[in-house]
Design a protein around this motif. Structure first.
Motif, short mmCIF file in Angstrom:
data_model
loop_
_atom_site.label_atom_id
_atom_site.label_comp_id
_atom_site.label_asym_id
_atom_site.label_seq_id
_atom_site.Cartn_x
_atom_site.Cartn_y
_atom_site.Cartn_z
N PHE A 12 0.83 -1.20 0.00
CA PHE A 12 0.00 0.00 0.00
C PHE A 12 0.87 1.26 0.00
N ARG A 13 1.91 1.27 0.81
CA ARG A 13 2.83 2.42 0.86
C ARG A 13 3.50 2.61 -0.50
N SER A 14 3.88 1.50 -1.13
CA SER A 14 4.51 1.58 -2.44
C SER A 14 3.57 2.19 -3.48
N HIS A 15 2.30 1.81 -3.44
CA HIS A 15 1.31 2.36 -4.38
C HIS A 15 1.16 3.88 -4.17
N LEU A 16 1.15 4.30 -2.90
CA LEU A 16 1.03 5.73 -2.62
C LEU A 16 2.24 6.49 -3.15
N GLN A 17 3.42 5.95 -2.91
CA GLN A 17 4.64 6.62 -3.35
C GLN A 17 4.75 6.68 -4.87
N GLN A 18 4.12 5.69 -5.53
CA GLN A 18 4.10 5.69 -6.99
C GLN A 18 2.93 6.50 -7.55
N ARG A 19 2.19 7.15 -6.63
CA ARG A 19 1.05 7.99 -7.01
C ARG A 19 -0.02 7.18 -7.76
N ARG A 20 -0.24 5.98 -7.30
CA ARG A 20 -1.29 5.13 -7.90
C ARG A 20 -2.56 5.30 -7.07
N PHE A 21 -3.25 6.41 -7.31
CA PHE A 21 -4.45 6.73 -6.55
C PHE A 21 -5.68 6.19 -7.29
N ASP A 22 -5.92 4.90 -7.12
CA ASP A 22 -7.00 4.26 -7.85
C ASP A 22 -7.71 3.22 -6.98
N GLY A 23 -8.67 2.55 -7.58
CA GLY A 23 -9.45 1.56 -6.86
C GLY A 23 -8.63 0.39 -6.37
N LEU A 52 -1.35 8.11 5.50
CA LEU A 52 -2.21 8.83 4.57
C LEU A 52 -2.08 10.35 4.72
N LEU A 53 -2.01 10.81 5.97
CA LEU A 53 -1.85 12.25 6.21
C LEU A 53 -0.56 12.76 5.61
N SER A 54 0.51 11.99 5.77
CA SER A 54 1.80 12.38 5.23
C SER A 54 1.78 12.44 3.70
N GLU A 55 1.22 11.40 3.08
CA GLU A 55 1.18 11.34 1.63
C GLU A 55 0.23 12.38 1.05
N ALA A 56 -0.92 12.58 1.71
CA ALA A 56 -1.88 13.58 1.22
C ALA A 56 -1.27 14.97 1.27
N SER A 57 -0.56 15.28 2.35
CA SER A 57 0.09 16.57 2.48
C SER A 57 1.14 16.76 1.40
N SER A 58 1.91 15.71 1.12
CA SER A 58 2.95 15.78 0.10
C SER A 58 2.37 16.00 -1.29
N VAL A 59 1.31 15.25 -1.60
CA VAL A 59 0.69 15.35 -2.93
C VAL A 59 0.02 16.71 -3.12
N PHE A 77 -9.85 10.03 -3.99
CA PHE A 77 -9.14 8.84 -3.52
C PHE A 77 -8.88 8.95 -2.02
N PHE A 78 -8.36 10.09 -1.58
CA PHE A 78 -8.04 10.25 -0.16
C PHE A 78 -9.30 10.33 0.69
N VAL A 79 -10.39 10.86 0.13
CA VAL A 79 -11.66 10.83 0.86
C VAL A 79 -12.05 9.38 1.17
N GLY A 80 -11.96 8.52 0.14
CA GLY A 80 -12.28 7.10 0.34
C GLY A 80 -11.32 6.41 1.29
N ALA A 81 -10.03 6.76 1.20
CA ALA A 81 -9.03 6.13 2.06
C ALA A 81 -9.23 6.52 3.53
N PHE A 82 -9.46 7.81 3.77
CA PHE A 82 -9.67 8.25 5.14
C PHE A 82 -10.97 7.68 5.71
N ALA A 83 -11.96 7.50 4.86
CA ALA A 83 -13.21 6.89 5.31
C ALA A 83 -12.96 5.45 5.76
#
Length: 239
Positions: A12-23, A52-59, A77-83
Motif C-alpha cells: 500500500f505504501r509503495s502504491h502511494l509513493q508511486q502515485r497510484r491513486f485508484d481503486g 495517509l496524512l503524510s502522503e496527502a500533504s505531500s501530494v 481517492f483520499f476521501v475514500g481512504a480516510f473513510a
C-alpha cells in the motif's frame, strides 16, 4: 502484525509513493483492515492514518500544476481512504476541498457545478459530526445555490412555495450550528477561566520557589472544531 499484513502495508505504501491513486490501491487498504482483531485493527488504523496524512500533504503541496480533473480524482481517492481508516475529520475536510475546487472551476470546466443538495448533505454530515463552523459554511453555500436559482433550482423546477420552505429549513439548521458553535465557545472560555483561577490559587498557596507547571495547550481546550478549521486552511494548496 503478521507477515502477510506487513507485506500488504508495504504494498500500500509503495502504491502511494508511486502515485497510484485508484481503486486497486483502495482495495489493498481495505484488505489490511478486514478480518483483524480489535486491538490490531486500532493499531493499524493509527499507522495507516499517519501514512495517509503524510502522503496527502505531500501530494497536495505539489498540486498547483495539475489539472482540475486530476486534483479531484486525487482528493476523492483520499476521501475514500480516510473513510476506510475511520478518520471522519480528514474525510470531511477533503470533501469540503473538493466542493470548493469544483465551485471555483465550474465556469471553466463544464459539469463541475455543485448543487444545493451536495452542499446540504455535506453541511448535515459536518453538523452531525460536531464540526459546526464548517457546517455553517456548508449551509450558507446551499442557501446561495437556491437563492441564485442555479442548477436544478430554477423556478420552473422548484416552485416558490417549496423554495421558501427549503430556505427556511436550511436557515434553521444554520442557526442551530451557529448556536452550537457559540455554546462551545462559552464552554471553552469558562474552562479556561476555571483553570486559570485554579492556577492562581495554587500559586498563592505554594512556595515562591515552586516551579510553574504548564497546563494543556489552548488548541486542545478549544476542541476538535478549531483543529478541523486549521486542517482546512493547510489543505488550501489544492486551489
Amino acid at each position: 502484525m503478521s507477515r502477510s499484513a506487513s507485506e500488504a502495508v508495504a504494498l500500500f505504501r509503495s502504491h502511494l509513493q508511486q502515485r497510484r491513486f485508484d481503486g486497486a490501491t483502495l482495495r489493498i487498504l481495505e484488505s489490511i483492515l478486514v478480518a483483524r482483531d480489535v486491538e490490531s485493527l486500532l493499531v493499524s488504523r493509527v499507522a495507516l492514518r499517519g501514512l495517509l496524512l503524510s502522503e496527502a500533504s505531500s501530494v497536495m503541496g505539489g498540486a498547483s500544476g495539475m489539472t482540475v480533473e486530476k486534483k479531484l480524482r486525487i482528493v476523492q481517492f483520499f476521501v475514500g481512504a480516510f473513510a476506510l481508516v475511520g478518520d471522519g475529520e480528514s474525510c470531511l475536510a477533503l470533501k469540503y476541498e473538493a466542493l470548493i475546487l469544483r465551485e471555483s472551476n465550474c465556469v471553466k470546466v463544464q459539469g463541475l457545478e455543485v448543487s444545493y443538495d451536495e452542499w446540504l448533505t455535506f453541511a448535515k454530515d459536518s453538523l452531525d459530526n460536531g464540526f459546526y463552523p464548517i457546517a455553517i459554511q456548508g449551509f450558507e453555500k446551499a442557501l446561495q445555490c437556491i437563492q441564485s436559482n442555479k442548477n436544478e433550482h430554477r423556478e420552473d423546477v422548484m416552485p416558490s412555495m417549496n423554495k421558501h420552505i427549503t430556505l427556511k429549513n436550511i436557515e434553521n439548521l444554520r442557526d442551530m450550528a451557529t448556536s452550537l458553535t457559540a455554546g462551545r465557545s462559552v464552554q471553552s472560555r469558562t474552562a479556561e477561566y476555571l483553570k486559570s483561577k485554579g492556577r492562581q490559587e495554587g500559586q498563592v498557596s505554594s512556595s515562591l520557589s515552586a516551579p510553574k507547571v504548564d497546563v494543556a495547550s489552548s488548541a486542545f481546550r478549544c476542541g476538535i472544531n478549531k483543529r478541523n478549521l486549521q486542517m482546512l486552511q493547510r489543505s488550501r494548496g489544492l486551489q
